[in-house]
Design a protein around this motif. Structure first.
Motif, PDB file in Angstrom:
ATOM      1  N   VAL A 284       0.832  -1.203   0.000  1.00 41.08           N
ATOM      2  CA  VAL A 284       0.000   0.000   0.000  1.00 41.08           C
ATOM      3  C   VAL A 284       0.866   1.251   0.000  1.00 41.08           C
ATOM      4  N   LEU A 285       2.016   1.204   0.655  1.00 39.96           N
ATOM      5  CA  LEU A 285       2.922   2.350   0.649  1.00 39.96           C
ATOM      6  C   LEU A 285       3.404   2.654  -0.769  1.00 39.96           C
ATOM      7  N   THR A 286       3.665   1.620  -1.548  1.00 34.96           N
ATOM      8  CA  THR A 286       4.055   1.828  -2.950  1.00 34.96           C
ATOM      9  C   THR A 286       2.942   2.533  -3.714  1.00 34.96           C
ATOM     10  N   GLU A 452      17.820   0.702 -12.252  1.00 36.41           N
ATOM     11  CA  GLU A 452      17.015   1.924 -12.307  1.00 36.41           C
ATOM     12  C   GLU A 452      15.903   1.853 -11.266  1.00 36.41           C
ATOM     13  N   PHE A 453      15.763   2.906 -10.483  1.00 39.87           N
ATOM     14  CA  PHE A 453      14.713   3.011  -9.473  1.00 39.87           C
ATOM     15  C   PHE A 453      13.632   3.988  -9.926  1.00 39.87           C
ATOM     16  N   GLY A 454      12.392   3.701  -9.532  1.00 38.94           N
ATOM     17  CA  GLY A 454      11.308   4.666  -9.675  1.00 38.94           C
ATOM     18  C   GLY A 454      10.284   4.383 -10.741  1.00 38.94           C
ATOM     19  N   ARG A 455      10.628   3.610 -11.759  1.00 35.44           N
ATOM     20  CA  ARG A 455       9.674   3.337 -12.836  1.00 35.44           C
ATOM     21  C   ARG A 455       8.812   2.134 -12.450  1.00 35.44           C
ATOM     22  N   PRO A 456       7.490   2.310 -12.366  1.00 42.26           N
ATOM     23  CA  PRO A 456       6.639   1.197 -11.938  1.00 42.26           C
ATOM     24  C   PRO A 456       6.447   0.162 -13.031  1.00 42.26           C
ATOM     25  N   ALA A 457       5.854  -0.966 -12.646  1.00 45.78           N
ATOM     26  CA  ALA A 457       5.599  -2.050 -13.586  1.00 45.78           C
ATOM     27  C   ALA A 457       4.619  -1.613 -14.664  1.00 45.78           C
ATOM     28  N   ALA A 458       4.647  -2.319 -15.792  1.00 49.79           N
ATOM     29  CA  ALA A 458       3.815  -1.936 -16.931  1.00 49.79           C
ATOM     30  C   ALA A 458       2.328  -1.935 -16.575  1.00 49.79           C
ATOM     31  N   PRO A 466       7.614   9.629 -13.666  1.00 52.09           N
ATOM     32  CA  PRO A 466       8.193   9.109 -12.420  1.00 52.09           C
ATOM     33  C   PRO A 466       9.545   9.735 -12.111  1.00 52.09           C
ATOM     34  N   LYS A 467       9.806   9.897 -10.824  1.00 51.51           N
ATOM     35  CA  LYS A 467      11.142  10.326 -10.394  1.00 51.51           C
ATOM     36  C   LYS A 467      12.049   9.108 -10.465  1.00 51.51           C
ATOM     37  N   LEU A 468      13.208   9.240 -11.122  1.00 54.35           N
ATOM     38  CA  LEU A 468      14.084   8.095 -11.369  1.00 54.35           C
ATOM     39  C   LEU A 468      15.466   8.325 -10.758  1.00 54.35           C
ATOM     40  N   ARG A 469      16.103   7.223 -10.458  1.00 51.99           N
ATOM     41  CA  ARG A 469      17.529   7.246 -10.124  1.00 51.99           C
ATOM     42  C   ARG A 469      18.167   6.012 -10.733  1.00 51.99           C
ATOM     43  N   CYS A 485      10.353   0.249  -2.925  1.00 52.96           N
ATOM     44  CA  CYS A 485      10.778   1.011  -4.104  1.00 52.96           C
ATOM     45  C   CYS A 485      10.744   0.144  -5.360  1.00 52.96           C
ATOM     46  N   TYR A 486      10.049   0.621  -6.384  1.00 51.75           N
ATOM     47  CA  TYR A 486      10.119  -0.051  -7.679  1.00 51.75           C
ATOM     48  C   TYR A 486      11.538   0.075  -8.249  1.00 51.75           C
ATOM     49  N   HIS A 487      12.018  -1.024  -8.859  1.00 56.99           N
ATOM     50  CA  HIS A 487      13.337  -1.005  -9.488  1.00 56.99           C
ATOM     51  C   HIS A 487      13.356  -2.039 -10.609  1.00 56.99           C
ATOM     52  N   ARG A 488      14.281  -1.857 -11.522  1.00 60.08           N
ATOM     53  CA  ARG A 488      14.443  -2.792 -12.640  1.00 60.08           C
ATOM     54  C   ARG A 488      15.890  -2.749 -13.103  1.00 60.08           C
ATOM     55  N   THR A 489      16.276  -3.713 -13.946  1.00 58.03           N
ATOM     56  CA  THR A 489      17.581  -3.648 -14.598  1.00 58.03           C
ATOM     57  C   THR A 489      17.367  -3.310 -16.069  1.00 58.03           C
TER      58      THR A 489
END
Length: 510
Positions: A284-286, A452-458, A466-469, A485-489
């Protein structure tokens, strides 16, 4: 002569305690169980029942103490091992639970329940083929155990044996046509296989029979949404939330579906209300973070997400016993590559174009034990740093604990491989350690293979940018971050393998 009245008293006290226990009068029942044990300290029935009651009262230390004593008195009894394993599971100590069950099974005293529970633990740890083996052994004891057959099918599906999973479910439906549990699990398997239209038909049939199955409603909503029916998904999730208001998955999915339908203010209020009751709940925090941004509160969203402040990089020395980081990494790479739980493109996971292990137990090999020491030191350092910076009241600290367990697994990606955006809802903190990187991974693209952090799932709806790092990996680098935190490679094209080890930090309940 004197023993007969005493025995009668014990039997009376036990009977009274069991009646009170069944009635939910736990304090008085516990007093009577204790009274029995004061008179006869090794009374096996009282040890077992008081151990179960202690678990119900969340007195896990007492439960473990009583059930361990019972196991010493009856080492060949699978019932005591099974109850002890259930208490360890309640605390989050999966490895201890697994060990308790393995000891009694390996001694030749397996029971259907012990095999089923061991299968469930192994499935939860991602050791899917071995979990399926335990479920299959359990079904030899009791072919009509529907719950075990459904778990068996789900383990097969997650291990990449989709056709066999559906065959197991269909065989169960032949035994008990129209059974809602089996239909709900067939729907879950079909969702796992991306057969969403078929899943909707099966799940709707299940809910017609069992309208209060919140997990079936959640899966129905997911299938409807993947088929483009957001309004139908919201309808199913509204029912799921009414059935079980504490189901975080239902609340988070409904909030995001409301965002998709243009009701971001409603989504934000829903998350706010839930988090007031369950502070820091990760799913829920996400959703809350993105609902804030969707309603124009970008600064507050960014502060909770904490991509700059809470995502922490460690480039340190190797653990004790290793001459340098290179030799430590070689040992880790060898261990991951040879691990028997490696599965290619595991179902319901974020890994595509690569392989992933099940969970790695630090007690099974010195290299993972040393890696766990590295993680624990990083967690201590990061948390102390956050406290010094004034983050004590930040949502990331809602689950802060002095004692935790680690869930650790390895990932191996080849050229073109990646991990899609995901979070780690079972963790408090999560992280990744880079073991081995292809030499030419970043020759043409500096961010190739980056984190990469910040981009949510499709499938996660989000209208704002989105704010990214982005963090470039390096061998020997550990990155720690909040589990919500959403993250991906990012994709990469290179020769050789990109090997990393991910982990969750899970607070213990005792």
């Amino acid at each position: 002569m004197d023993s007969q009245p005493a025995n009668r008293n014990l039997m009376d006290w036990l009977q009274q305690a069991m009646t009170l226990h069944q009635q939910g009068r736990l304090d008085r029942a516990d007093e009577l169980y204790a009274q029995v044990l004061d008179t006869e300290q090794d009374n096996r029935q009282a040890l077992r029942l008081r151990g179960i009651l202690a678990r119900q009262r969340v007195d896990f230390d007492l439960s473990i103490q009583l059930l361990q004593r019972l196991g010493q008195l009856a080492p060949q009894n699978p019932v005591s091992a099974n109850e002890l394993a259930l208490t360890y599971l309640a605390t989050g100590e999966l490895y201890a639970a697994e060990l308790a069950l393995r000891e009694v099974i390996q001694a030749g005293h397996a029971s259907c329940q012990a095999l089923a529970n061991l299968g469930a633990i192994l499935q939860r740890r991602g050791h899917l083929d071995e979990a399926a083996t335990q479920y299959a052994a359990c079904l030899e004891f009791d072919p009509d155990d529907l719950e075990v057959r459904c778990n068996y099918a789900n383990a097969l599906m997650e291990a990449g044996h989709g056709d066999q999973a559906l065959s197991e479910i269909d065989a169960a439906l032949l035994r008990t046509p129209g059974h809602p549990l089996i239909l709900a699990n067939k729907g879950a398997v079909l969702c796992g296989l991306d057969e969403f239209a078929a899943a909707i038909e099966v799940l709707e049939a299940s809910i017609d029979v069992a309208p209060f199955d919140d997990m079936a409603l959640i899966n129905l909503a997911y299938a409807r949404r993947r088929c483009g029916d957001a309004a139908g998904a919201a309808d199913a999730l509204q029912v799921a939330v009414r059935v079980n208001p504490a189901n975080a998955r239902a609340v988070a999915d409904l909030a995001n579906t409301e965002m998709q339908l243009g009701y971001s203010a409603s989504a934000l209020q829903r998350c706010t209300d839930f988090l007031a009751k369950y502070p820091g709940e990760r799913l829920v925090l996400t959703a809350y973070i993105y609902a804030l941004a969707d309603t124009g509160q970008c600064d507050k969203s960014a502060a909770i997400q904490g991509l700059e402040e809470l995502v922490t990089i460690f480039d340190g020395a190797p653990p004790d016993g290793y001459a340098d980081i290179e030799s430590f990494n070689r040992c880790l790479a060898d261990y991951v590559v040879a691990h028997p739980s490696l599965i290619t493109n595991p179902a319901r996971k974020s890994t595509t174009g690569g392989m992933q292990t099940g969970e790695l137990n630090p007690a099974e090999d010195r290299i993972i034990e040393a890696f766990a020491e590295l993680i624990n030191a990083a967690v201590h350092d990061a948390v102390e740093s956050w406290r010094r910076q004034g983050f004590n009241d930040h949502p990331v600290m809602a689950y802060a604990a002095d004692h935790w367990t680690l869930r650790i697994w390895g990932t191996m990606l080849g050229s073109g491989g990646h991990q899609s955006p995901h979070t780690h809802p079972l963790g408090w903190l999560s992280g990744v350690y880079y073991v081995q990187l292809p030499d030419d991974m970043q020759v043409d693209e500096p961010r190739a293979g980056a984190l990469e952090f910040g981009r949510p799932a499709a499938q996660f709806y989000f209208s704002a940018d989105p704010k990214l790092r982005c963090i470039v990996p390096a061998e020997g680098r550990l990155v720690l971050f909040p589990s919500y935190c959403y993250h991906r490679t990012l994709d990469f094209v290179a020769e050789g393998k990109r090997i990393s080890i991910a982990f969750d930090v899970v607070p213990l309940s005792r």
